[in-house]
Design a protein around this motif. Structure first.
Motif, PDB file in Angstrom:
ATOM      1  N   VAL A   2       0.854  -1.182   0.000  1.00 10.73           N
ATOM      2  CA  VAL A   2       0.000   0.000   0.000  1.00 10.73           C
ATOM      3  C   VAL A   2       0.899   1.244   0.000  1.00 10.73           C
ATOM      4  O   VAL A   2       1.869   1.305   0.743  1.00 10.73           O
ATOM      5  N   THR A   3       0.559   2.203  -0.841  1.00 10.96           N
ATOM      6  CA  THR A   3       1.215   3.507  -0.821  1.00 10.96           C
ATOM      7  C   THR A   3       0.137   4.560  -0.622  1.00 10.96           C
ATOM      8  O   THR A   3      -0.886   4.538  -1.299  1.00 10.96           O
ATOM      9  N   LEU A   4       0.366   5.457   0.319  1.00 15.79           N
ATOM     10  CA  LEU A   4      -0.559   6.557   0.574  1.00 15.79           C
ATOM     11  C   LEU A   4      -0.183   7.723  -0.332  1.00 15.79           C
ATOM     12  O   LEU A   4       0.938   7.791  -0.823  1.00 15.79           O
ATOM     13  N   ALA A   5      -1.115   8.639  -0.565  1.00 17.97           N
ATOM     14  CA  ALA A   5      -0.827   9.776  -1.432  1.00 17.97           C
ATOM     15  C   ALA A   5      -1.375  11.057  -0.845  1.00 17.97           C
ATOM     16  O   ALA A   5      -2.397  11.048  -0.145  1.00 17.97           O
ATOM     17  N   HIS A   6      -0.700  12.140  -1.175  1.00 17.67           N
ATOM     18  CA  HIS A   6      -1.108  13.482  -0.757  1.00 17.67           C
ATOM     19  C   HIS A   6      -0.984  14.373  -1.986  1.00 17.67           C
ATOM     20  O   HIS A   6       0.127  14.613  -2.469  1.00 17.67           O
ATOM     21  N   ASN A   7      -2.110  14.815  -2.525  1.00 16.74           N
ATOM     22  CA  ASN A   7      -2.086  15.678  -3.708  1.00 16.74           C
ATOM     23  C   ASN A   7      -2.009  17.138  -3.290  1.00 16.74           C
ATOM     24  O   ASN A   7      -2.630  17.543  -2.303  1.00 16.74           O
ATOM     25  N   TRP A  61       4.723   7.426   0.966  1.00 15.70           N
ATOM     26  CA  TRP A  61       3.766   8.489   0.677  1.00 15.70           C
ATOM     27  C   TRP A  61       4.167   9.130  -0.642  1.00 15.70           C
ATOM     28  O   TRP A  61       5.283   9.654  -0.764  1.00 15.70           O
ATOM     29  N   GLU A  62       3.276   9.126  -1.614  1.00 19.46           N
ATOM     30  CA  GLU A  62       3.503   9.869  -2.843  1.00 19.46           C
ATOM     31  C   GLU A  62       2.933  11.271  -2.648  1.00 19.46           C
ATOM     32  O   GLU A  62       1.816  11.430  -2.174  1.00 19.46           O
ATOM     33  N   VAL A  63       3.695  12.262  -3.030  1.00 17.18           N
ATOM     34  CA  VAL A  63       3.232  13.648  -3.023  1.00 17.18           C
ATOM     35  C   VAL A  63       3.144  14.044  -4.487  1.00 17.18           C
ATOM     36  O   VAL A  63       4.130  13.919  -5.222  1.00 17.18           O
ATOM     37  N   ALA A  64       1.960  14.472  -4.938  1.00 16.70           N
ATOM     38  CA  ALA A  64       1.758  14.635  -6.372  1.00 16.70           C
ATOM     39  C   ALA A  64       0.881  15.815  -6.744  1.00 16.70           C
ATOM     40  O   ALA A  64       0.021  16.237  -5.972  1.00 16.70           O
ATOM     41  N   VAL A  65       1.124  16.288  -7.958  1.00 18.69           N
ATOM     42  CA  VAL A  65       0.230  17.203  -8.659  1.00 18.69           C
ATOM     43  C   VAL A  65      -0.313  16.399  -9.828  1.00 18.69           C
ATOM     44  O   VAL A  65       0.458  15.846 -10.620  1.00 18.69           O
TER      45      VAL A  65
END
Length: 139
Positions: free
Chosen positions: A71-76, A121-125
Motif C-alpha cells: 500500500v502507498t498513501l498519497a497526498h495531492n 507516501w507519494e506527493v503529487a500534482v
C-alpha cells in the motif's frame, strides 16, 4: 457497501516517534487519541490512526511478515513547488526520500518519501484531478 474509506490505520514500531514525525509535518493528533496507545488525525473527511504494528496485525487477523504491505498513501497538492517543499519537510522530519520530485508520464509531477515506519507516501500534482477549496481531488 458504500464506496468510501473512513479510516486508515498505520502500524508503527514506536508510537511517540511516529507522532513526532507527523507533528513535524504540521499534523496534530485529535483530542480523542489515547496517550501511549493510539493517535488519531482528522484528515478531512476520514481518519488516519497510528497504532502499534504488532497489535494491529493481531487485531486484523494477519501475520506480520515485516516490510512493505503493498500500500502507498498519497497526498495531492496544487503545484510542483509544493511537492518539492513537502518532500523536503518530510526528510527534515526523519523520512527517507525514495524518489525526488519529477515530471510523470501521466502529465503530473510527483515524488515519494517513506515515513520512519516504512510507509511510502507519494506527493503529487495531477492535472487530471483538480483540487477543490478543501484540497480534495475531483475525479
Amino acid at each position: 457497501m458504500r464506496q468510501r474509506i473512513t479510516l486508515v490505520t498505520l502500524g508503527v514500531g514506536e508510537l511517540e516517534r511516529a507522532i513526532a514525525f507527523y507533528s513535524a509535518l504540521g499534523w496534530r493528533p485529535h483530542p480523542t487519541s489515547v496517550e501511549g496507545e493510539v493517535a488519531f488525525f482528522d484528515v478531512g473527511g476520514m481518519v488516519l490512526a497510528l497504532w502499534d504494528r504488532r497489535k494491529l496485525a493481531e487485531d486484523s487477523g494477519v501475520e506480520d511478515a515485516g516490510g512493505w504491505g503493498g500500500v502507498t498513501l498519497a497526498h495531492n497538492v496544487g503545484d510542483a513547488h509544493e511537492v518539492d517543499a513537502l518532500l523536503e519537510q518530510a526528510v527534515a522530519a526523519g523520512a527517507t526520500l525514495a524518489r525526488g520530485g519529477a515530471s510523470t508520464p501521466w502529465g503530473g509531477y510527483s515524488g515519494v518519501f517513506i515515513d520512519p515506519d516504512g510507509h511510502p507516501w507519494e506527493v503529487a500534482v495531477n492535472p487530471g484531478w483538480p483540487l477543490d477549496a478543501e484540497g480534495r481531488p475531483q475525479l
